[in-house]
Every structure is written in structure tokens, then in C-alpha cells.
Design a protein around this motif. Structure first.
Motif, PDB file in Angstrom:
ATOM      1  N   ILE A  66      28.442  43.339  45.484  1.00 44.30           N
ATOM      2  CA  ILE A  66      27.835  43.227  44.165  1.00 44.30           C
ATOM      3  C   ILE A  66      26.764  44.303  43.976  1.00 44.30           C
ATOM      4  N   SER A  67      25.988  44.555  45.000  1.00 48.88           N
ATOM      5  CA  SER A  67      24.949  45.576  44.920  1.00 48.88           C
ATOM      6  C   SER A  67      25.534  46.955  44.600  1.00 48.88           C
ATOM      7  N   ARG A  68      26.641  47.277  45.238  1.00 43.66           N
ATOM      8  CA  ARG A  68      27.300  48.563  44.999  1.00 43.66           C
ATOM      9  C   ARG A  68      28.051  48.579  43.673  1.00 43.66           C
ATOM     10  N   GLY A  69      28.465  47.408  43.221  1.00 45.62           N
ATOM     11  CA  GLY A  69      29.283  47.342  42.012  1.00 45.62           C
ATOM     12  C   GLY A  69      30.700  47.795  42.256  1.00 45.62           C
ATOM     13  N   LYS A  70      31.096  47.834  43.516  1.00 45.86           N
ATOM     14  CA  LYS A  70      32.443  48.284  43.876  1.00 45.86           C
ATOM     15  C   LYS A  70      33.199  47.116  44.501  1.00 45.86           C
ATOM     16  N   PHE A  71      33.989  46.467  43.684  1.00 49.31           N
ATOM     17  CA  PHE A  71      34.843  45.388  44.167  1.00 49.31           C
ATOM     18  C   PHE A  71      36.073  45.347  43.284  1.00 49.31           C
ATOM     19  N   SER A  72      37.110  44.746  43.827  1.00 50.62           N
ATOM     20  CA  SER A  72      38.386  44.730  43.107  1.00 50.62           C
ATOM     21  C   SER A  72      38.338  43.759  41.921  1.00 50.62           C
ATOM     22  N   ALA A  73      39.258  43.982  41.019  1.00 56.03           N
ATOM     23  CA  ALA A  73      39.420  43.059  39.891  1.00 56.03           C
ATOM     24  C   ALA A  73      39.797  41.675  40.405  1.00 56.03           C
ATOM     25  N   VAL A  74      40.566  41.632  41.485  1.00 56.89           N
ATOM     26  CA  VAL A  74      40.959  40.349  42.070  1.00 56.89           C
ATOM     27  C   VAL A  74      39.716  39.588  42.536  1.00 56.89           C
ATOM     28  N   PHE A  75      38.815  40.261  43.253  1.00 57.42           N
ATOM     29  CA  PHE A  75      37.585  39.622  43.713  1.00 57.42           C
ATOM     30  C   PHE A  75      36.758  39.140  42.527  1.00 57.42           C
ATOM     31  N   PHE A  76      36.656  39.959  41.500  1.00 54.41           N
ATOM     32  CA  PHE A  76      35.901  39.606  40.297  1.00 54.41           C
ATOM     33  C   PHE A  76      36.448  38.328  39.667  1.00 54.41           C
ATOM     34  N   VAL A  77      37.758  38.275  39.495  1.00 58.20           N
ATOM     35  CA  VAL A  77      38.385  37.096  38.879  1.00 58.20           C
ATOM     36  C   VAL A  77      38.264  35.872  39.793  1.00 58.20           C
ATOM     37  N   GLN A  78      38.399  36.070  41.096  1.00 59.87           N
ATOM     38  CA  GLN A  78      38.223  34.949  42.031  1.00 59.87           C
ATOM     39  C   GLN A  78      36.820  34.366  41.892  1.00 59.87           C
ATOM     40  N   CYS A  79      35.829  35.232  41.826  1.00 60.25           N
ATOM     41  CA  CYS A  79      34.446  34.768  41.673  1.00 60.25           C
ATOM     42  C   CYS A  79      34.270  34.010  40.367  1.00 60.25           C
ATOM     43  N   LEU A  80      34.749  34.590  39.280  1.00 60.81           N
ATOM     44  CA  LEU A  80      34.620  33.918  37.987  1.00 60.81           C
ATOM     45  C   LEU A  80      35.317  32.567  37.995  1.00 60.81           C
ATOM     46  N   ASP A  81      36.484  32.506  38.614  1.00 60.75           N
ATOM     47  CA  ASP A  81      37.239  31.256  38.668  1.00 60.75           C
ATOM     48  C   ASP A  81      36.465  30.168  39.413  1.00 60.75           C
ATOM     49  N   VAL A  82      35.948  30.495  40.599  1.00 60.62           N
ATOM     50  CA  VAL A  82      35.239  29.458  41.365  1.00 60.62           C
ATOM     51  C   VAL A  82      33.905  29.089  40.729  1.00 60.62           C
ATOM     52  N   LEU A  83      33.376  29.978  39.892  1.00 59.48           N
ATOM     53  CA  LEU A  83      32.151  29.660  39.168  1.00 59.48           C
ATOM     54  C   LEU A  83      32.430  28.801  37.933  1.00 59.48           C
ATOM     55  N   GLY A  84      33.703  28.665  37.589  1.00 60.60           N
ATOM     56  CA  GLY A  84      34.060  27.887  36.403  1.00 60.60           C
ATOM     57  C   GLY A  84      33.921  28.690  35.117  1.00 60.60           C
ATOM     58  N   CYS A  85      33.907  29.995  35.240  1.00 61.62           N
ATOM     59  CA  CYS A  85      33.800  30.877  34.080  1.00 61.62           C
ATOM     60  C   CYS A  85      35.206  31.218  33.614  1.00 61.62           C
ATOM     61  N   HIS A  86      35.586  30.701  32.463  1.00 59.39           N
ATOM     62  CA  HIS A  86      36.940  30.911  31.972  1.00 59.39           C
ATOM     63  C   HIS A  86      37.017  31.934  30.851  1.00 59.39           C
ATOM     64  N   THR A  87      35.864  32.315  30.321  1.00 58.58           N
ATOM     65  CA  THR A  87      35.800  33.394  29.332  1.00 58.58           C
ATOM     66  C   THR A  87      34.609  34.272  29.679  1.00 58.58           C
ATOM     67  N   ILE A  88      34.708  35.529  29.330  1.00 61.84           N
ATOM     68  CA  ILE A  88      33.610  36.453  29.581  1.00 61.84           C
ATOM     69  C   ILE A  88      33.454  37.340  28.358  1.00 61.84           C
ATOM     70  N   ARG A  89      32.227  37.521  27.969  1.00 63.90           N
ATOM     71  CA  ARG A  89      31.925  38.338  26.799  1.00 63.90           C
ATOM     72  C   ARG A  89      31.554  39.737  27.270  1.00 63.90           C
ATOM     73  N   LEU A  90      32.276  40.727  26.797  1.00 64.82           N
ATOM     74  CA  LEU A  90      32.049  42.097  27.235  1.00 64.82           C
ATOM     75  C   LEU A  90      31.031  42.826  26.374  1.00 64.82           C
ATOM     76  N   ASN A  91      30.826  42.388  25.149  1.00 66.46           N
ATOM     77  CA  ASN A  91      29.865  43.022  24.247  1.00 66.46           C
ATOM     78  C   ASN A  91      28.775  42.035  23.880  1.00 66.46           C
ATOM     79  N   ASP A  92      27.617  42.570  23.595  1.00 69.50           N
ATOM     80  CA  ASP A  92      26.480  41.703  23.179  1.00 69.50           C
ATOM     81  C   ASP A  92      26.628  41.209  21.776  1.00 69.50           C
TER      82      ASP A  92
END
Length: 73
Positions: A47-73
Motif C-alpha cells: 500500500i505504501s508503494r501503491g504497487k499492487f495488482s488489481a486482483v489484490f485491490f479487489v480482494q481487499c475491497l471484497d473482504v472490507l465489504g466495499c461493493h462500490t467505489i467512487r473514483l471522482n469526488d
């Protein structure tokens, strides 16, 4: 230019962790529940480097219970 994308993705994941008050240790445990073996140190480094796969990102969001993500403010 690449750094901007890394910072953006890192910020999205860190914001979801903070929003749900989840530590890296807790994220490690949640990921283990779906068969993903990571250490809190590895997660912190990714996370500090900001270098991780899309798979890791989605796995994290899934286990956090995040089913939607807002890309713009």
C-alpha cells in the motif's frame, strides 16, 4: 504520470481501510479468510508503494465489504 495513478489507487484503498477502521493486521486476517496469505508488513509495503495488482485491490475491497467505489469526488 505513473506516480499519480499509484497515489490515487493507494489513496482509494487507504480511505476504505480508514472508513471501516480496519488495521493492516485485521486486513491480513480477513484476507486469510478467503485464502490470501499476506503479512501485515507485506500489506503495509504494498500500500505504501501503491504497487499492487488489481486482483489484490479487489480482494481487499471484497473482504472490507466495499461493493462500490467512487473514483471522482
Amino acid at each position: 504520470m505513473e506516480q499519480d495513478w499509484e497515489s490515487r489507487v493507494k489513496g482509494l484503498l487507504k480511505a476504505e481501510l480508514k472508513r471501516r477502521d480496519v488495521t493492516y493486521q485485521e486486513l491480513t486476517e480477513k484476507l486469510a479468510g478467503i485464502g490470501v496469505a499476506e503479512t501485515p508488513e507485506n500489506i503495509a509495503n504494498k500500500i505504501s508503494r501503491g504497487k499492487f495488482s488489481a486482483v489484490f485491490f479487489v480482494q481487499c475491497l471484497d473482504v472490507l465489504g466495499c461493493h462500490t467505489i467512487r473514483l471522482n469526488d
